[in-house]
Motif scaffolding. Structure first.
Motif, short mmCIF file in Angstrom:
data_model
loop_
_atom_site.label_atom_id
_atom_site.label_comp_id
_atom_site.label_asym_id
_atom_site.label_seq_id
_atom_site.Cartn_x
_atom_site.Cartn_y
_atom_site.Cartn_z
N GLY A 85 0.71 -1.29 0.18
CA GLY A 85 0.11 -0.11 0.11
C GLY A 85 0.87 1.30 0.02
O GLY A 85 0.28 2.35 -0.14
N VAL A 86 2.28 0.98 0.04
CA VAL A 86 2.96 2.37 -0.16
C VAL A 86 3.39 2.56 -1.50
O VAL A 86 4.23 1.71 -2.11
N HIS A 87 3.01 3.85 -1.86
CA HIS A 87 3.22 3.90 -3.37
C HIS A 87 4.32 5.19 -3.64
O HIS A 87 5.00 5.00 -4.40
N ALA A 88 4.94 5.75 -2.29
CA ALA A 88 6.18 6.34 -2.59
C ALA A 88 6.44 6.83 -1.02
O ALA A 88 5.72 6.87 -0.14
N LEU A 89 7.59 7.25 -1.00
CA LEU A 89 8.39 7.83 0.19
C LEU A 89 9.09 8.88 -0.06
O LEU A 89 9.85 9.06 -0.97
N ALA A 90 8.98 10.00 0.68
CA ALA A 90 9.88 11.16 0.44
C ALA A 90 10.43 11.60 1.78
O ALA A 90 10.04 12.18 2.66
N HIS A 91 11.84 11.74 1.53
CA HIS A 91 12.74 12.13 2.56
C HIS A 91 12.79 13.81 2.55
O HIS A 91 13.06 14.33 1.72
N ILE A 92 12.49 14.34 3.73
CA ILE A 92 12.27 15.78 3.78
C ILE A 92 13.60 16.50 4.22
O ILE A 92 13.95 16.24 5.46
N THR A 93 14.45 16.80 3.11
CA THR A 93 15.80 17.18 3.64
C THR A 93 16.09 18.75 2.93
O THR A 93 14.97 19.48 3.07
N GLY A 94 16.76 19.18 2.40
CA GLY A 94 17.07 20.59 1.94
C GLY A 94 16.02 20.78 0.86
O GLY A 94 15.76 20.04 -0.24
N GLY A 95 15.27 21.81 1.07
CA GLY A 95 14.26 22.25 0.14
C GLY A 95 13.02 21.86 0.88
O GLY A 95 11.76 22.32 0.40
N GLY A 96 12.88 21.30 2.00
CA GLY A 96 11.87 21.33 2.95
C GLY A 96 10.59 20.53 2.24
O GLY A 96 10.78 19.75 1.35
N LEU A 97 9.59 20.63 2.74
CA LEU A 97 8.11 19.82 2.06
C LEU A 97 7.93 20.53 0.61
O LEU A 97 7.62 19.59 -0.01
N THR A 98 8.12 21.49 0.56
CA THR A 98 7.92 22.13 -0.88
C THR A 98 8.65 21.63 -1.98
O THR A 98 8.02 21.60 -2.96
N GLU A 99 9.93 21.43 -1.66
CA GLU A 99 10.41 20.75 -2.75
C GLU A 99 10.75 19.41 -2.80
O GLU A 99 11.03 18.86 -3.95
N ASN A 100 10.79 18.50 -1.74
CA ASN A 100 11.00 17.17 -1.55
C ASN A 100 9.98 16.23 -2.07
O ASN A 100 9.92 15.35 -2.72
N LEU A 101 8.56 16.74 -1.48
CA LEU A 101 7.33 15.84 -2.04
C LEU A 101 7.29 15.88 -3.47
O LEU A 101 6.95 14.95 -3.88
N PRO A 102 7.50 16.92 -4.22
CA PRO A 102 7.10 16.87 -5.52
C PRO A 102 8.00 15.72 -6.25
O PRO A 102 7.87 15.33 -7.57
N ARG A 103 9.30 15.50 -5.91
CA ARG A 103 10.25 14.60 -6.38
C ARG A 103 9.57 13.18 -6.68
O ARG A 103 10.10 12.50 -7.46
N VAL A 104 8.48 12.92 -6.02
CA VAL A 104 7.93 11.44 -6.10
C VAL A 104 6.69 11.56 -6.67
O VAL A 104 6.04 10.34 -6.60
N LEU A 105 6.15 12.72 -7.21
CA LEU A 105 4.76 12.67 -7.77
C LEU A 105 4.87 12.75 -9.19
O LEU A 105 5.67 13.22 -9.71
N PRO A 106 3.98 12.06 -9.71
CA PRO A 106 4.13 11.85 -11.38
C PRO A 106 3.87 13.35 -11.88
O PRO A 106 2.91 13.84 -11.15
N GLU A 107 3.88 13.26 -13.09
CA GLU A 107 3.64 14.70 -14.01
C GLU A 107 2.09 14.78 -13.86
O GLU A 107 1.45 13.93 -14.03
N GLY A 108 1.64 15.92 -13.45
CA GLY A 108 0.57 16.31 -13.57
C GLY A 108 -0.32 16.03 -12.05
O GLY A 108 -1.56 16.21 -12.00
N LEU A 109 0.39 15.61 -11.27
CA LEU A 109 -0.05 15.52 -9.71
C LEU A 109 0.87 16.39 -8.92
O LEU A 109 1.97 16.66 -8.95
N GLY A 110 0.08 16.83 -7.72
CA GLY A 110 0.50 17.75 -6.86
C GLY A 110 0.26 17.25 -5.47
O GLY A 110 -0.43 16.19 -5.61
N ALA A 111 0.20 17.94 -4.31
CA ALA A 111 -0.18 17.46 -3.01
C ALA A 111 -0.97 18.77 -2.62
O ALA A 111 -0.34 19.95 -2.85
N ARG A 112 -1.73 18.49 -1.51
CA ARG A 112 -2.33 19.43 -0.56
C ARG A 112 -2.06 19.09 0.92
O ARG A 112 -2.25 17.89 1.23
#
Length: 348
Positions: free
Chosen positions: A243-270
């Motif tokens: 059930g785990v589709h992705a993991l994002a390590h929150i490092t330099g760039g914080g939440l704003t920069e790191n979470l999008p690294r694991v999201l496919p094109e056309g998807l974001g996050a709230r």
């Protein structure tokens, strides 16, 4: 016949090979404690050997990561508290590896200094071994470089290199979809990013590393040296549970920069910022620097060190599993259509 000059030696040039050999002997027990299935050799060879078949893999894909701990090293050097900086080094590498779906297998370190202090180096590398053992990762080798003229007295630098593996086809991210739920795993402090700004903020307050910590117990230096949390074992347990589709390590760039690294094109996050409490250290940093919320979110982890992107029907089971593994888990948002990360609520 011309008069012979006094003989030169490597030691007179500032490099003590005997000290390096003494360090290897001192750290061998620490490295041995990290042995795991697949380990094949101890320290001292020209290369490190690892047996993937003995580690249980049939069709493995290797994954590699390298990192350092940035200017957090400056605080460790200035305070003399070097015992846990090695944990940071390991965490920065293996927490990245697990985001690819890989199990960390072995680790190599690079330690460079102007003049080798065997006692100090032993403490540092024992910290590295502690981080490796906590991650199920073997410390199989490394390099100790004594380089006079390259570093100021007492200074040193660290780099880490981790190799992991997964069975073919098990890589992450995989299957991320709109409506997936974001589970935030709590951090235990600043971890190992943003310390150039942290040091500037501390300097502006006039406080020293040995002064009482204004946002917690002990000294300010000790509080800011809290080692980066290791998420490897709980994260791998969650991945294996399904059930785990992705993991994002929150490092330099914080939440704003790191979470999008694991999201496919056309998807974001709230993300709903009201779903967890800001750690006191971040409140103190923000107040003393006048940092705006947006700047905080793209600089620091702000209390969330790892994000698990989970299938909606697996959220409850995964949250329970992670909590039982010792993680503090919050449902912090979801995957949405669009691009980037948007926020509701306020850091508090």
């Amino acid at each position: 016949m011309s008069e012979r000059k006094n003989g030169m030696t490597y030691a007179k040039a500032g490099v003590d090979i005997d000290a390096g050999n003494a360090l290897v002997e001192r750290i061998k027990p620490a490295a041995k404690r990290t042995a795991r299935p697949g380990s094949m050799s101890g320290l001292g060879g020209f290369g490190a050997l690892f047996d993937l078949k003995a580690a249980g893999y049939s069709d493995p894909v290797l994954v590699a990561a390298t990192d350092g701990v940035g200017t957090k090293l400056r605080i460790a050097i200035d305070t003399g508290h070097v015992d846990t900086i090695g944990i940071d080094l390991v965490a920065m590498c293996v927490n990245d590896l697990v985001c690819q779906g890989a199990e960390p297998l072995f680790f190599l370190d690079y330690f460079a200094t102007g003049k080798l202090d065997v006692d100090q180096a032993t403490r540092i590398i024992e910290g590295i071994a502690e981080g490796c053992a906590a991650s199920g990762c073997a410390l199989t080798g490394g390099e100790t470089a004594e380089m006079p003229g390259m570093y100021h007295k007492g200074d040193f630098d660290l780099a880490g290199f981790a190799v992991g593996a997964m069975e073919r086809g098990q890589d992450l991210p995989q299957g991320v979809a709109e409506g997936d739920v974001l589970l935030g795993l709590a951090s235990n402090g600043v971890h190992s990013n943003g310390y150039s700004l942290v040091r500037k903020i501390v300097e502006s307050t006039g406080l020293g590393w040995d002064d009482a910590c204004p946002f917690g117990e002990g000294t300010l230096g000790a509080a800011l040296l809290t080692p980066t949390r290791l998420y490897v074992k709980p994260a791998l347990a969650a991945v294996r549970a399904g059930g785990v589709h992705a993991l994002a390590h929150i490092t330099g760039g914080g939440l704003t920069e790191n979470l999008p690294r694991v999201l496919p094109e056309g998807l974001g996050a709230r993300i709903d910022l009201d779903t967890w409490s800001l750690l006191p250290v971040f409140g103190w940093l923000a107040q003393n620097a006048g940092l705006e919320q947006g700047e905080m979110l793209k600089t620091f982890n702000c209390g969330i060190g790892m994000i698990v992107v989970a299938a909606p029907d697996r959220v409850e089971a995964l949250a329970t599993l992670l909590a039982e593994a010792g993680e503090s888990v919050s449902v912090i948002g979801q995957v949405t259509a669009g691009e980037g990360v948007s926020y509701t609520g306020d850091l508090a």
